[in-house]
Design an enzyme around this catalytic site. Structure first.
Site, PDB file in Angstrom:
ATOM      1  N   CYS A 129     -19.295 -26.542  61.008  1.00 45.35           N
ATOM      2  CA  CYS A 129     -18.692 -27.454  60.009  1.00 45.35           C
ATOM      3  C   CYS A 129     -20.567 -27.971  59.783  1.00 45.35           C
ATOM      4  CB  CYS A 129     -17.902 -28.160  59.867  1.00 45.35           C
ATOM      5  SG  CYS A 129     -16.660 -27.596  59.846  1.00 45.35           S
ATOM      6  N   HIS A 162     -21.295 -37.158  58.012  1.00 46.07           N
ATOM      7  CA  HIS A 162     -20.302 -36.094  57.597  1.00 46.07           C
ATOM      8  C   HIS A 162     -19.161 -36.613  56.956  1.00 46.07           C
ATOM      9  CE1 HIS A 162     -19.021 -32.404  58.623  1.00 46.07           C
ATOM     10  NE2 HIS A 162     -18.335 -32.873  59.579  1.00 46.07           N
ATOM     11  N   GLU A 178     -17.509 -41.369  63.652  1.00 43.04           N
ATOM     12  CA  GLU A 178     -18.748 -41.177  63.642  1.00 43.04           C
ATOM     13  C   GLU A 178     -19.270 -42.370  63.312  1.00 43.04           C
ATOM     14  OE1 GLU A 178     -19.318 -38.811  59.337  1.00 43.04           O
ATOM     15  OE2 GLU A 178     -20.940 -38.935  59.485  1.00 43.04           O
ATOM     16  N   LYS A 186     -18.175 -36.087  50.271  1.00 40.46           N
ATOM     17  CA  LYS A 186     -17.086 -34.918  50.682  1.00 40.46           C
ATOM     18  C   LYS A 186     -15.281 -35.299  49.911  1.00 40.46           C
ATOM     19  CE  LYS A 186     -18.257 -33.059  55.047  1.00 40.46           C
ATOM     20  NZ  LYS A 186     -19.409 -33.793  55.147  1.00 40.46           N
ATOM     21  N   HIS A 221     -14.741 -30.809  51.636  1.00 39.60           N
ATOM     22  CA  HIS A 221     -15.796 -30.122  53.173  1.00 39.60           C
ATOM     23  C   HIS A 221     -16.225 -28.833  52.378  1.00 39.60           C
ATOM     24  CE1 HIS A 221     -16.877 -29.790  56.573  1.00 39.60           C
ATOM     25  NE2 HIS A 221     -16.110 -30.167  57.827  1.00 39.60           N
ATOM     26  N   PHE A 248     -16.269 -28.298  65.019  1.00 42.77           N
ATOM     27  CA  PHE A 248     -15.835 -28.089  65.694  1.00 42.77           C
ATOM     28  C   PHE A 248     -16.703 -26.752  67.308  1.00 42.77           C
ATOM     29  CE2 PHE A 248     -11.899 -26.873  63.531  1.00 42.77           C
ATOM     30  CZ  PHE A 248     -11.097 -28.576  63.262  1.00 42.77           C
TER      31      PHE A 248
END
Lengths: 396, 426
Positions: B176, B316, B327, B348, B353, B412
């Site tokens: 991502c 993010h 975060e 987002k 996403h 990830f």
């Protein structure tokens, strides 16, 4: 290059192929000319199976091994070998600023789940519902992580503690060339001091045999040397993992690291595949380094895969090099896509360490014996579909 | 004329073209209008039946047709639209001749169920399908087109062909964070002096049944299916996962010197890039937050600025319990007391996403935020999380100027990338 401290040096080699594990086993088998091929499992096709390996030696936690599929275990293992070879195992200070570039495809599918679903499809009147239900119930949740391209790098971070940076390049053979190219460029430019670069491939994969066969790319009817595969040619996929530690000469010398070889002039091109385009682009790349080659002590390690017409076109280029000795490693270790270029750079570094070349394995006569001392190796990449590249590896 | 090199003596890297496609629409104009209006692009999935699935919503791009419908063909088409917009705006090169390399963030590729079912039809013997049969059917020559569609390098190859980028394109994945990594590679290439320009793209079209189910099995997705537009709720106490989405972002990066010479309009500056891998876990970040903190600090250092200089954060902000918690913790550590007063809004919440595309899409939106002086909101923010006491620009866009902004991307596999952008060259 003006500043020799920015030279890119190979200080760690991790290699495992069908020939075995480590530089010495690889070198012995290349010299004895032994071929390790399995022509039964996928007949009429062949693969080069991975040599014996004890994954515990580089991936001590069984829990980590269970989280990986074979391609990740092979790659994580080879990365560990490279880190060991560079004398960096457990060196948190350096590993935490080591830049990692992995060249990767995707991971294994659960072929049993696939075939169960596909077999059940004709009997249902709602195939979409069946697909959703079976995938929800039968897919292992963690399989996704074993399939994701960037999770080889992720596993290397976890198992070996490499955390400076982590990038994964995809795109078959070109990914490997670009991984090495970017690592070397960053070191030359002072953007990086030390990098771990490599890839892995598991050839024992039904869904990859399917992919290769879409374009009828596999060799049929048993193993032959890369140059001896007839008009149609063909690939013999090979399981392998190859990683290199590449660092600036300044960084290597400061920590007293052994330098196996140096690498420069890493080039990657993408010619549109038309008649003779492979020959032409290889000639163009060669021209850029021709003035650095000492023909008395140089050889070419070819990335020829056996796929046609690419292999024929590379052969035409090689024949124009005035008798420079040539070896095609794929004869021994097979086609490993993203990992191909890195493993060939590794073999070049091993040969340079020994100062000589292994014997020819070629009925066609392209490969000729070499008796002079080996000081330079030009490694080529010619992808089976696309992915041309070249680099110059020099003795330390 | 102002200097064309930064404090570290490197060529300053500017943006001269941007393009974007999301579920909200194609192009910057439509996206920006809807994004600043707080409009959601999340909807019920129509592309495939969702019977039996826990999550039935996504931010799909439904206004574009491709044949066959699969991730690589969608990704190619989205990238094409975004690149066309970016290159046109930049005015660089000539038609079919982009004077620099291509860095393309794209999801991993493999054949999908419609193709697999197609092959199985030819491979069925006595009511059973085997892979041996599938391999045999594959070699019949009838499926040769699949070879080209389902190779990992195919999307980049198509874009490189059409736009005439130089050399071998790099297809990449840092999960991502991929879109941000594509930009970082472009910045580095220009700083090395290898090229005056780079085309950096993130694209993703992987909303299909199996991809959705894979994320669902990892409990990563929101299951708040009704109403779809309320599902993505970053930083809310009741956030329950991210919403899969599609799209593409493209940026033409150029050395300031080259942009000045051409007289090109400068849309913003890529001032710094930071990254740090996390060795803690395959899907979770280190509980001490060190890799996220280190990543943000590396980006600030690379840009030669301090936390004091940042006036907007494009997080993010996925809406998973884990990401938003870690975060926020990272942001509070790096920015200290000032953290609460720096606007931080998650795109987002509206577009979902966009996975491999997210870093590039959100870099475009971060630059638009600075250019227009208007911050898009974090929508669906109705139940604040008491552990996240930050200014998430709740529910309504706001005017504010920012000279420096940072965009975070985490993925990830321990992937962390942060990009620092500036309104104008320092």
């Amino acid at each position: 290059m003006t500043d020799a401290t920015r030279d890119a040096c190979i200080t760690g080699i991790g290699i495992i192929t069908c020939l075995g594990e480590g530089p010495e086993a690889t070198w012995q088998k290349l010299n004895s000319g032994e071929i390790n091929v399995d022509d039964k499992t996928y007949a009429p096709f062949s693969i080069h199976p991975l040599g014996p390996v004890d994954f515990d030696k580089q991936i001590p936690k069984k829990g980590d091994q269970r989280q990986m599929e074979a391609w990740q275990r092979i790659g994580t293992y080879a990365a560990g070998l490279a880190i060991d070879s560079a004398g960096l195992k457990g060196n948190t200070e350096i590993l935490s600023r080591t830049d990692m570039i992995v060249a990767a495809g995707g991971g294994e599918r659960d072929t049993a789940v696939d075939t169960t679903i596909l077999s059940a499809m004709p009997a249902t009147n709602d195939p979409d519902k069946l697909l959703n239900e079976k995938l929800m119930s039968d897919l292992r949740p963690t399989l996704f992580l074993a399939q994701l391209s960037n999770l080889l790098a992720g596993n290397i971070s976890i198992v070996h503690g490499v955390t400076g940076s982590s990038r994964t390049f995809m795109g078959e053979e070109a990914a490997g060339v670009n991984a090495v190219r970017i690592a070397v460029s960053r070191i030359n430019a002072g953007q990086s001091e030390i990098a771990l670069v490599g890839g892995s491939y598991n050839a024992d994969r039904k869904e990859m045999m399917m992919l290769f066969e879409f374009a009828s790319s596999l060799l049929r009817g048993g193993h032959a040397g890369v140059w001896d595969r007839g008009e149609h040619g063909g690939l013999v996929p090979g399981s392998l993992g190859a990683f290199l530690v590449i660092e600036s000469r300044g960084h290597a010398e400061k920590r007293g690291a052994k330098i196996f070889a140096c690498i420069s002039d890493v080039m990657a091109e993408r010619p549109k595949r038309t008649a003779r385009s492979v020959t032409t682009v290889l000639q163009q790349m060669w021209q850029r380094i021709a003035n650095k080659i000492d023909k008395r002590s140089a050889a070419v390690l070819s990335g020829a895969t056996g796929a046609e017409p690419a292999t024929r076109e590379e052969r035409e280029f090689l024949k124009g090099l005035g008798g420079l000795p040539v070896r095609a490693t794929a004869t021994y270790i097979g086609q490993a896509l993203e990992a191909q270029f890195v493993v060939n750079v590794a073999i070049a570094a091993i040969a340079l360490g020994h100062g000589n070349l292994f014997p020819p394995h070629d009925k066609s006569g392209l490969e000729q014996p070499m008796s002079d001392q080996l000081k330079q190796v030009v490694v080529t990449s010619v992808g089976y579909w696309r992915g041309e590249g070249m680099a110059l590896i020099r003795a330390a | 004329m102002a200097a064309t090199r930064d404090k570290a003596g490197r060529p300053i890297v500017v943006v001269t073209g941007m393009g974007v496609v999301t579920s909200l629409g194609a192009g910057k104009t439509e996206n920006w209008q809807k994004l600043t209006a707080g409009q959601s692009g999340i909807r019920s999935i129509k592309r495939f039946p969702t019977t039996g699935l826990k999550t039935t919503i996504a931010g799909t791009v439904d206004f574009i047709d491709v044949d066959p419908v699969c991730a690589p063909t969608l990704a190619t088409r989205f990238a094409d639209l975004a690149v066309d917009e970016a290159v046109s705006q930049s005015g660089i090169g000539s038609k079919g001749n982009f004077p620099g390399p291509l860095f393309l963030a794209v999801a991993p590729v493999e054949i999908e169920w419609p193709q697999r079912i197609d092959l199985a039809g030819a491979a069925m013997t006595k009511g059973q399908v085997s892979y041996e049969g599938i391999v045999k059917a594959a070699g019949s020559g009838k499926y040769a087109k699949y070879n080209d569609i389902f190779l990992f390098g195919s999307v980049a190859d198509a874009i490189a062909d059409k736009y005439g980028t130089q050399g071998s394109p790099i297809s990449l994945s840092t999960a991502c964070a991929s879109g941000a990594t594509a930009i970082q590679l472009g910045v580095e290439a220009i700083r090395r002096g290898e090229t005056d320009a780079a085309l950096c793209v993130g694209t993703d079209g992987s909303v299909n049944a199996e991809s959705l189910i894979r994320f669902s099995l990892l409990s990563a997705l929101s299951t708040s299916n009704n109403p779809p537009e309320s599902a993505s709720k970053p930083f809310s106490k009741n956030r329950d996962g991210f919403v899969m989405a599609e799209g593409a972002g493209a940026l033409v990066l150029e050395s300031l010197e080259s942009a000045n010479t051409r007289g090109a309009k400068i849309l913003g500056v890529l001032a710094g890039c930071g990254e740090m891998a996390d060795a803690f876990h395959r899907t979770r970040s280190s509980p001490d937050g060190k890799p996220i903190i280190g990543c943000i600090r590396n980006a600030l250092d690379d840009a030669g600025i301090t936390p004091q200089d940042i006036e907007y954060i494009n997080p993010h902000g996925t809406g998973t319990p884990e990401n938003d918690k870690m975060e926020s913790k990272g942001v509070m550590t790096v920015f200290g007391d000032r953290a609460k007063s720096i606007p931080m809004s998650s795109n987002k919440s509206m577009i979902g996403h966009t996975l491999s595309a997210a870093g590039a899409v959100e870099a475009v939106f971060t630059l638009l935020t600075m250019e227009t002086g208007r911050i898009p909101p974090t929508i669906n923010y109705n139940t604040p999380d008491p552990d996240i006491l930050l200014d998430v620009v709740p529910n309504k866009a706001r005017d504010a100027s920012a000279r420096y902004a940072i965009s975070n991307s985490f993925g990830f596999g321990g992937q962390n990338v942060s990009l620092v952008m500036a309104r104008e060259p320092a």
